[in-house]
Design a protein around this motif. Structure first.
Motif, PDB file in Angstrom:
ATOM      1  N   ASP A 214       0.848  -1.194   0.000  1.00 44.38           N
ATOM      2  CA  ASP A 214       0.000   0.000   0.000  1.00 44.38           C
ATOM      3  C   ASP A 214       0.882   1.243   0.000  1.00 44.38           C
ATOM      4  OD1 ASP A 214      -1.665  -2.214   0.739  1.00 44.38           O
ATOM      5  OD2 ASP A 214      -3.150  -0.784   1.484  1.00 44.38           O
ATOM      6  N   PHE A 215       0.489   2.279  -0.775  1.00 39.54           N
ATOM      7  CA  PHE A 215       1.413   3.349  -1.120  1.00 39.54           C
ATOM      8  C   PHE A 215       0.687   4.687  -1.209  1.00 39.54           C
ATOM      9  CE2 PHE A 215       3.597   5.908  -4.328  1.00 39.54           C
ATOM     10  CZ  PHE A 215       4.952   5.637  -4.176  1.00 39.54           C
ATOM     11  N   LEU A 216       1.266   5.709  -0.577  1.00 39.97           N
ATOM     12  CA  LEU A 216       0.781   7.083  -0.682  1.00 39.97           C
ATOM     13  C   LEU A 216       1.954   7.994  -0.992  1.00 39.97           C
ATOM     14  CD1 LEU A 216      -1.648   7.273   2.380  1.00 39.97           C
ATOM     15  CD2 LEU A 216      -2.310   7.387  -0.037  1.00 39.97           C
ATOM     16  N   ALA A 217       1.698   9.082  -1.717  1.00 41.93           N
ATOM     17  CA  ALA A 217       2.746  10.043  -2.056  1.00 41.93           C
ATOM     18  C   ALA A 217       2.229  11.460  -1.847  1.00 41.93           C
ATOM     19  CB  ALA A 217       3.213   9.859  -3.497  1.00 41.93           C
ATOM     20  N   TYR A 218       3.102  12.322  -1.332  1.00 43.78           N
ATOM     21  CA  TYR A 218       2.792  13.722  -1.047  1.00 43.78           C
ATOM     22  C   TYR A 218       3.924  14.599  -1.576  1.00 43.78           C
ATOM     23  CZ  TYR A 218      -0.206  11.525   2.489  1.00 43.78           C
ATOM     24  OH  TYR A 218      -1.147  10.749   3.147  1.00 43.78           O
ATOM     25  N   ASP A 219       3.605  15.845  -1.935  1.00 40.85           N
ATOM     26  CA  ASP A 219       4.658  16.817  -2.190  1.00 40.85           C
ATOM     27  C   ASP A 219       5.435  16.995  -0.892  1.00 40.85           C
ATOM     28  OD1 ASP A 219       5.989  19.458  -2.219  1.00 40.85           O
ATOM     29  OD2 ASP A 219       4.977  19.727  -4.142  1.00 40.85           O
ATOM     30  N   ALA A 220       6.744  16.807  -0.934  1.00 43.31           N
ATOM     31  CA  ALA A 220       7.536  16.826   0.291  1.00 43.31           C
ATOM     32  C   ALA A 220       7.555  18.197   0.961  1.00 43.31           C
ATOM     33  CB  ALA A 220       8.970  16.387  -0.017  1.00 43.31           C
ATOM     34  N   HIS A 221       7.263  19.250   0.200  1.00 47.36           N
ATOM     35  CA  HIS A 221       7.319  20.601   0.748  1.00 47.36           C
ATOM     36  C   HIS A 221       5.945  21.169   1.062  1.00 47.36           C
ATOM     37  CE1 HIS A 221      11.523  20.467  -0.354  1.00 47.36           C
ATOM     38  NE2 HIS A 221      11.172  20.138  -1.590  1.00 47.36           N
ATOM     39  N   ASP A 222       4.892  20.493   0.612  1.00 49.30           N
ATOM     40  CA  ASP A 222       3.515  20.932   0.861  1.00 49.30           C
ATOM     41  C   ASP A 222       2.626  19.703   0.810  1.00 49.30           C
ATOM     42  OD1 ASP A 222       1.036  22.077   1.046  1.00 49.30           O
ATOM     43  OD2 ASP A 222       1.159  23.205  -0.836  1.00 49.30           O
ATOM     44  N   THR A 223       2.434  19.073   1.955  1.00 49.35           N
ATOM     45  CA  THR A 223       1.721  17.788   1.972  1.00 49.35           C
ATOM     46  C   THR A 223       0.223  17.920   1.685  1.00 49.35           C
ATOM     47  OG1 THR A 223       1.535  17.931   4.385  1.00 49.35           O
ATOM     48  CG2 THR A 223       3.382  16.639   3.486  1.00 49.35           C
ATOM     49  N   ALA A 224      -0.276  19.168   1.576  1.00 52.27           N
ATOM     50  CA  ALA A 224      -1.653  19.346   1.114  1.00 52.27           C
ATOM     51  C   ALA A 224      -1.785  18.934  -0.349  1.00 52.27           C
ATOM     52  CB  ALA A 224      -2.098  20.800   1.292  1.00 52.27           C
ATOM     53  N   VAL A 225      -0.661  18.883  -1.049  1.00 56.09           N
ATOM     54  CA  VAL A 225      -0.627  18.373  -2.420  1.00 56.09           C
ATOM     55  C   VAL A 225      -0.223  16.915  -2.335  1.00 56.09           C
ATOM     56  CG1 VAL A 225       0.417  18.626  -4.705  1.00 56.09           C
ATOM     57  CG2 VAL A 225       0.048  20.650  -3.266  1.00 56.09           C
ATOM     58  N   ARG A 226      -1.160  16.038  -2.681  1.00 54.89           N
ATOM     59  CA  ARG A 226      -0.920  14.612  -2.488  1.00 54.89           C
ATOM     60  C   ARG A 226      -1.533  13.794  -3.610  1.00 54.89           C
ATOM     61  NH1 ARG A 226      -4.542  15.144   2.112  1.00 54.89           N
ATOM     62  NH2 ARG A 226      -2.812  16.381   2.945  1.00 54.89           N
ATOM     63  N   TYR A 227      -1.141  12.512  -3.677  1.00 59.96           N
ATOM     64  CA  TYR A 227      -1.649  11.608  -4.709  1.00 59.96           C
ATOM     65  C   TYR A 227      -3.170  11.654  -4.773  1.00 59.96           C
ATOM     66  CZ  TYR A 227      -3.211   7.266  -6.861  1.00 59.96           C
ATOM     67  OH  TYR A 227      -3.866   6.347  -7.641  1.00 59.96           O
ATOM     68  N   SER A 228      -3.668  11.706  -6.004  1.00 56.35           N
ATOM     69  CA  SER A 228      -5.109  11.708  -6.241  1.00 56.35           C
ATOM     70  C   SER A 228      -5.469  10.567  -7.180  1.00 56.35           C
ATOM     71  CB  SER A 228      -5.552  13.041  -6.856  1.00 56.35           C
ATOM     72  OG  SER A 228      -6.888  12.964  -7.337  1.00 56.35           O
TER      73      SER A 228
ATOM     74  N   GLU B  30      -3.808  18.524  -7.493  1.00 58.70           N
ATOM     75  CA  GLU B  30      -3.696  19.717  -8.326  1.00 58.70           C
ATOM     76  C   GLU B  30      -3.421  19.354  -9.784  1.00 58.70           C
ATOM     77  OE1 GLU B  30      -0.775  22.292  -6.548  1.00 58.70           O
ATOM     78  OE2 GLU B  30      -2.196  22.983  -5.021  1.00 58.70           O
ATOM     79  N   HIS B  31      -3.545  18.074 -10.101  1.00 57.08           N
ATOM     80  CA  HIS B  31      -3.358  17.531 -11.451  1.00 57.08           C
ATOM     81  C   HIS B  31      -1.934  17.763 -11.956  1.00 57.08           C
ATOM     82  CE1 HIS B  31      -5.687  15.425 -14.490  1.00 57.08           C
ATOM     83  NE2 HIS B  31      -4.988  16.054 -15.421  1.00 57.08           N
ATOM     84  N   THR B  32      -0.992  17.679 -11.041  1.00 53.14           N
ATOM     85  CA  THR B  32       0.421  17.802 -11.388  1.00 53.14           C
ATOM     86  C   THR B  32       1.121  16.485 -11.082  1.00 53.14           C
ATOM     87  OG1 THR B  32       0.816  18.748  -9.185  1.00 53.14           O
ATOM     88  CG2 THR B  32       0.538  20.291 -11.034  1.00 53.14           C
ATOM     89  N   ALA B  33       2.232  16.233 -11.777  1.00 56.68           N
ATOM     90  CA  ALA B  33       2.918  14.947 -11.657  1.00 56.68           C
ATOM     91  C   ALA B  33       3.700  14.847 -10.350  1.00 56.68           C
ATOM     92  CB  ALA B  33       3.854  14.751 -12.841  1.00 56.68           C
TER      93      ALA B  33
END
Length: 204
Positions: free
Chosen positions: A38-52, A75-78
């Motif tokens: 099981d796997f989750l990913a977040y922007d390391a500098h802003d965790t409000a941006v996360r895998y969708s 945010e539809h970013t890679a």
């Protein structure tokens, strides 16, 4: 030249996390076969941006991940891109097991069993993340077919010992992993086993 800066074996049922810097790769190796990760990913500098999951599924036009799949944020970013996959299909809709879902599906006697949500909460707390930060996750190696009537199944995996997948970080990302402890369905072959995480430096 690529260099391994970190390689670690994650025991059965355990959690793992790391920041993967932009350009680095993370290789997940299914050491014994048939083990869901099981796997989750977040922007390391802003965790409000996360895998969708919805953004990722919509963009690639399908629910299964494989080589070339891009993990998109809310945010539809890679966030990350699958650059190598020796299995061929990975789940985006099966979710993470929890004490609540185990009880509902398999009976009250399972309440005390450790679950992926427990792993995510414990590991995420190290970075200030809580229950509200958990979103629909990826299940690497997990086999969740969709029947013609829309029913989801959790069936025997299609992986094998030593098979790998590799993801490239498209920005600095925080990755949380639960090496799934589930023993009530076939996602781990009823016998959770260890996996290996290898972080490789960006090509220089």
């Amino acid at each position: 030249m690529n260099t391994n800066r970190n390689a670690s074996v994650v025991p059965a049922r355990a959690a793992w996390s790391s920041v993967i810097r932009e350009g680095e790769t993370l290789t997940i190796t299914d050491l014994h076969g048939n083990q869901a990760v099981d796997f989750l990913a977040y922007d390391a500098h802003d965790t409000a941006v996360r895998y969708s999951a919805p953004d990722t599924i919509h963009a690639q036009g399908g629910i299964f991940l494989t080589t070339g799949s891009v993990l998109l944020s809310n945010e539809h970013t890679a966030l990350m891109t699958v650059t190598e996959d020796e299995v061929g299909r990975h789940d985006t809709v099966g979710g993470a097991c929890s004490k609540e879902s185990n009880t509902l599906r398999y009976g009250h006697h399972t309440w005390s069993q450790h679950a992926c949500v427990d792993n995510f909460l414990a590991e995420g707390a190290r970075y200030g993340l809580g229950k509200r930060d958990l979103v629909s996750n990826i299940n690497w190696y997990m086999n969740v077919p969709v029947e013609q009537n829309g029913t989801l199944g959790i069936v025997d995996g299609i992986s094998a010992p030593g098979l790998r997948l590799t993801l490239r970080a498209d920005r600095d990302v925080l990755v949380l992993v639960s090496n799934c402890p589930q023993i009530n369905n076939p996602c781990n072959g009823f016998d959770p086993t260890a996996v290996r995480m290898t972080i490789t430096g960006a090509a220089g």
